[in-house]
Design an enzyme around this catalytic site. Structure first.
Site: not given
Length: 526
Positions: A469-470
């Site tokens: 993800c981020i």
């Protein structure tokens, strides 16, 4: 529901939310360019600013508008690709291909349904019933929802069927080639069901339209419902019906009836002017459905929400969070492109979207009593400057006062609920952005970081799948007992935790994508 299942569900929701960050990251800066170009090519702006009345300047601005507009005309397609890429665990490129095929099938199948049922509207009234052209297809404009449906469907089909085997006679169509075929076939029944529910929603909106004309709550009800319908694309249906049909009222001006809010507004604003008796009589009501509540959002509410997100970001994450937040806020402030920020908390922290709608309703009610008469449609700082400051009898100071109150309310409400619910808005990811914690990270030695990570996870045979993800690598394991946390920490990661028994998160911060690429490369080596 078991704790593991709850954790898995939460993880899936977060994965879906973050899959939208790729298209949102593109839309924010492009939206800012489009908004400025749109504003500076409007006839009223050219009349007020002499330097804009130049062929070269207008050619440049018109070109920028056309180039940037193509992306916003195809937001659903971008969402289809982004969701497929973000949600699929295997063969992401294949999932994206299948999502595009699904999105095309979705729209053309809805076109077929509309033709068969004889409900395909004429182009002149198509927007009033939620129809229009999508990639050259006359269909229902379900906007982002269509892209999300196609993206999710393609991702799930890809993960399930990319290795499927068929009998010998059909063996050629097995494996990866089966994914777009199966996805397209499954899209057809979905596309046939959507118009049924769409018509039900559309008729429901028409049945409650009388509420929008209520003197006290009409403006607030309309605007809040407009915001709530954004995820489904139905906000265009609502706004079109209020602007162009009897739903928005019938206004008698100098003996002639004007149907809908926008038709009456154009007559008073551009033809009669501030000295007409119809200005004080009609403008506060008409603008309350268009520019005024939108200005409250773009000029005051969004900056407040952005500031709340920035102030609640983790201290060492604020530098990166600030860039993201400012871009989203300025995109709305300058161009009325609200999707980047709204989608940020709609899909990543949906609780905030509920707070956003509730506050929008409450804080929009006062415009029914403040006699604000500012046009026009977009509700940007440019509209405020032209139609608020440069026109007479607009009572723009009332908007400023109400806007300041809105800013304070939205800021403290969002700040409170972000902290109370510990929501992962921009900058609140659980990672440390300080690069001094790792020489490997400081030197960008991603290959070595990846090698140590794989070793710490128990070797390549212990790894089922790798996502990111981020900030985190999200890894499915065969045997969690083989994980060596002490060795993993040597990779430069800033956090390690197990959200479920065989699923581990390894936190690397904003550099995680490069670590993920290096991990993939090493896992692919023979």
């Amino acid at each position: 529901m078991s704790q593991n299942r709850k954790s898995r569900l939460k993880d899936n929701i977060q994965t879906f939310g973050r899959s939208l960050l790729l298209p949102i990251a593109l839309l924010a800066p492009i939206g800012m360019i489009m908004g400025i170009a749109n504003a500076l090519t409007q006839s009223y702006m050219i009349e007020k600013m002499a330097f804009l009345d130049n062929n070269i300047v207008q050619t440049i601005l018109s070109s920028l508008k056309s180039i940037s507009q193509i992306l916003f005309n195809n937001i659903p397609l971008l969402f289809a690709m982004g969701v497929a890429n973000g949600v699929a665990k295997k063969e992401k490129g294949l999932a994206v291909f299948a999502a595009v095929a699904s999105y095309l099938i979705l729209n053309v199948t809805m076109n077929v349904y509309l033709q068969i049922t004889d409900t395909l509207a004429d182009p002149e009234i198509a927007s009033q019933v939620g129809q229009g052209q999508v990639l050259g297809i006359d269909t229902l404009k379900i906007e982002s929802l269509g892209g999300i449906i196609s993206g999710l469907l393609a991702a799930k089909v890809c993960d399930r069927f990319y290795k499927v085997e068929f009998p010998l006679a059909f063996a050629f169509f097995g494996g990866k080639k089966s994914v777009p075929i199966i996805t397209s076939l499954l899209t057809i029944p979905i596309a046939l069901i959507i118009p049924v529910f769409w018509n039900i929603l559309n008729h429901f909106l028409m049945s409650i339209s009388f509420i929008f004309l209520n003197k006290t709550f009409g403006h607030a009800t309309y605007y809040t419902l407009n915001r709530a319908l954004i995820p489904f694309g139905l906000h265009h249906v609502l706004s079109s019906t209020v602007r162009f049909t009897e739903v928005g009222g019938i206004y008698n001006i100098n003996g002639q009836n004007y149907i809908g809010v926008l038709n009456a507004l154009n007559e008073v604003l551009f033809n009669l002017g501030p000295n007409s008796p119809y200005w004080d009589q009609l403008m506060p009501k008409l603008t309350g459905y268009i520019a005024v509540p939108q200005m409250l959002t773009t000029l005051f509410r969004f900056p407040a929400i952005g500031l709340a997100m920035y102030h609640t970001a983790n201290a060492k994450n604020k530098k990166i969070a600030k860039a993201v937040i400012i871009t989203c806020v300025m995109t709305a402030f300058l161009g009325n492109i609200t999707e980047p920020l709204e989608f940020t908390f709609l899909f990543i922290a949906p609780q905030l979207f509920g707070i956003y709608l509730l506050l929008s309703f409450i804080m929009t009610i006062p415009i029914s009593f403040l006699n604000i008469s500012i046009g026009y449609i977009r509700g940007t700082i440019f509209d405020f400057g032209i139609f608020g400051l440069m026109y007479e009898n607009t009572h723009w100071i009332q908007l400023i006062i109400l806007g300041i109150v809105n800013f304070i309310v939205f800021y403290y409400a969002f700040k409170y609920f972000i902290k109370k619910w510990d929501l992962e808005t921009p900058g609140r990811e659980k990672f440390d952005l300080s690069e001094s914690s790792s020489e490997l990270l400081k030197s960008r030695n991603y290959k070595e970081m990846a090698r140590i990570t794989i070793e710490g996870l128990g070797g390549r045979t212990n790894i089922q799948s790798v996502e990111n993800c981020i900030s985190r690598l999200r890894i499915d394991l065969n045997d969690p007992k083989k994980v060596d946390k002490e060795h993993l920490r040597k990779s430069g990661c800033t956090g390690i935790f197990f959200p479920s028994e065989k699923h581990i998160h390894v936190v690397f911060g904003p550099h995680v994508e490069f670590v993920r690429n290096a991990v993939d490369d090493l896992l692919d080596e023979k």
